[in-house]
Design an enzyme around this catalytic site. Structure first.
Site, PDB file in Angstrom:
ATOM      1  N   GLU A   1     -17.832  15.533  24.629  1.00  0.00           N
ATOM      2  CA  GLU A   1     -16.986  14.420  24.187  1.00  0.00           C
ATOM      3  C   GLU A   1     -16.500  14.756  22.789  1.00  0.00           C
ATOM      4  O   GLU A   1     -17.228  14.581  21.808  1.00  0.00           O
ATOM      5  CB  GLU A   1     -17.777  13.107  24.199  1.00  0.00           C
ATOM      6  CG  GLU A   1     -18.310  12.721  25.576  1.00  0.00           C
ATOM      7  CD  GLU A   1     -17.214  12.440  26.578  1.00  0.00           C
ATOM      8  OE1 GLU A   1     -16.047  12.255  26.164  1.00  0.00           O
ATOM      9  OE2 GLU A   1     -17.502  12.416  27.785  1.00  0.00           O
TER      10      GLU A   1
ATOM     11  N   CYS B   1     -13.545   8.329  16.865  1.00  0.00           N
ATOM     12  CA  CYS B   1     -12.923   9.472  17.538  1.00  0.00           C
ATOM     13  C   CYS B   1     -11.655   9.092  18.289  1.00  0.00           C
ATOM     14  O   CYS B   1     -10.793   9.945  18.509  1.00  0.00           O
ATOM     15  CB  CYS B   1     -13.919  10.149  18.487  1.00  0.00           C
ATOM     16  SG  CYS B   1     -14.552   9.077  19.791  1.00  0.00           S
TER      17      CYS B   1
END
Length: 471
Positions: free
Chosen positions: A217, A251
């Site tokens: 990720e 993010c």
């Protein structure tokens, strides 16, 4: 007692977890539910302590940022896993063609074993306990490596985890880059990493040495496209929280915006108005979070300095903090940007927001497609045709239409990147499957027609079968 595992104890802890899993390779539904209930109770009962610890680690972190980004999202994920676990654990029935009848086919979801989880610093609870939730729901044990940037949170979480799980089931590991490298080299049954693309490459390389499957990720520069037809104030209202939560240290925060070039000034003013309404000042505002440490603050300052040197217009939406130890940095718009600026080359991961004017939507789409595929993409438009044009002609790990960042918190939506922004998905059903092995099972009973395929070949039955199925 705090149970943070040292580097020298890594191998021993891994061996303990392997032995434990070997004695309990398929935990019952009730065992898994009990684990999830304990995890949820631990988090809820100690949420104020976690919020305080995260604030200490950041220098100051808004309690609401922590409650929304770490506590609420994690509890929602646990609740969803508890609600859906019985369904997830059921084998999936599969169709068996006439050639293989009589038989039954199914996929049985089996725990993989010992899961390694490497968590980042920006949401230290959510991005630790989120993957841990699905790993436990799938019946695994787990070792979790936390970031050295959040020592207070790490210590607290290690203490509370040790109160509810034995070390051979869940273990918290802390340390610097050397510890992370050692952790990545362990022969886990699955390695899950959340962090930067550059570190993700190192993690994948280490895992490849042992053929350990990975979920990465990562991040990247998540673009936003604003349609010419949408009201600019409305567009800003849909974007601004996703960019200001945790001071932009997210993010999936919007990294840069494509705006119709004749509306850039209007967009700047709308951001200014909305930001001032949310944060009249940031100096002594408990609602606004600090940049995590001096290194990250210096990195963001250098991005601004480089852009300004190359001719960008810098518009801070509030006065910054006079206290250098506080590291509060206002949302800062950057216009007149070009690709030579570092701010347009690196993931920002902070409260800086470049704005690019565009004449035609195809320009924006071509620009996005010329860059590494991002973790997220955001579309501000109520025009279905515009939405579909962007949606079908760009790639991103996930998309929000008229929203930003909050697809991450939707339990039944898979979350993950594509290309440079990662591989694999988790959350909900996809998370359960990520940490499970879908074992294909073909089952025959007392009757089998398989002998009809036995040699010698070329008999009448073979000829009929080939004629019927090869067409």
């Amino acid at each position: 007692m705090t149970e943070i595992i040292t580097k020298t104890a890594l191998a021993d802890t891994f061996l303990q977890q392997k032995e434990y899993f070997a004695s309990n390779t398929y935990p019952s539904y009730q065992e898994r539910i009990n684990d999830l209930v304990k995890l949820k109770a631990m988090l809820i009962d100690n949420q104020e302590a976690f919020i305080d610890a995260m604030s200490q680690d950041f220098g100051h972190r808004s309690a609401a940022d922590s409650r929304i980004g770490d506590i609420l999202t994690t509890v929602m994920g646990i609740n969803y896993a508890i609600k859906k676990l019985k369904k997830w654990m059921k084998p999936d029935k599969k169709h068996i063609g006439i050639l293989f009848q009589p038989a039954k086919g199914q996929v049985v979801y089996q725990p993989k074993g010992v899961i390694g989880i490497i968590a980042p610093w920006n949401y230290p609870i959510f991005l630790t306990l989120g993957p841990l939730t699905t790993a436990l729901a799938a019946g695994n044990t787990a070792m979790v490596k936390m970031s050295e940037y959040t020592p207070k949170t790490n210590t607290l979480l290690a203490q509370f985890i040790a109160d509810i799980f034995p070390r051979n089931k869940v273990a918290i590991v802390c340390g610097d880059a050397d510890m992370a490298a050692a952790f990545s080299s362990i022969t886990f049954d699955h390695l899950f990493f959340t962090g930067s693309t550059s570190v993700g490459k190192l993690v994948m390389k280490a895992a490849a040495e042992n053929l350990v499957p990975v979920t990465l990720e990562l991040g990247g520069k998540s673009p936003t496209i604003i349609d010419n037809d949408i009201d600019i104030k409305t567009a800003v209202s849909r974007l601004i929280l996703g960019k200001t939560l945790n001071a932009g240290q997210t993010c999936v925060a919007p990294d840069y915006i494509f705006c119709p070039e004749n509306k850039v000034a209007e967009l700047t003013q709308a951001f200014q108005t909305a930001y001032q309404s949310m944060y009249p000042s940031i100096e002594k505002n408990d609602d606004y979070s600090c940049i995590i440490n001096d290194g990250q603050k210096s990195r963001l300052d250098s991005l601004l300095a480089d852009a300004k040197t190359q001719g960008a217009t810098i518009t801070p939406l509030s006065k910054g903090s006079d206290d250098n130890t506080c590291r509060k940095m206002p949302l800062t718009l950057i216009t007149d940007v070009n690709d030579d600026m570092t701010v347009m080359q690196q993931e920002i991961f902070g409260p800086l927001l470049p704005i690019i004017g565009y004449k035609n939507i195809n320009e924006a789409i071509a620009y996005i497609n010329s860059k590494p595929r991002p973790l997220a993409l955001y579309i501000c438009s109520f025009n279905k045709s515009f939405q579909q044009q962007v949606l079908l002609n760009t790639h991103a790990g996930g998309v929000c239409i008229n929203d930003a960042a909050f697809h991450v918190a939707v339990d039944d939506l898979p979350f993950g990147g594509i290309g440079a922004s990662g591989m694999g998905q988790y959350h909900g059903d996809e998370g359960f499957k990520t940490f499970s092995h879908g074992k294909a099972v073909l089952s025959r009973g007392r009757i089998s027609l398989g002998s009809l395929l036995f040699p010698p070949f070329g008999n009448k039955i073979h000829q009929i079968l080939f004629k019927f199925f090869i067409r």
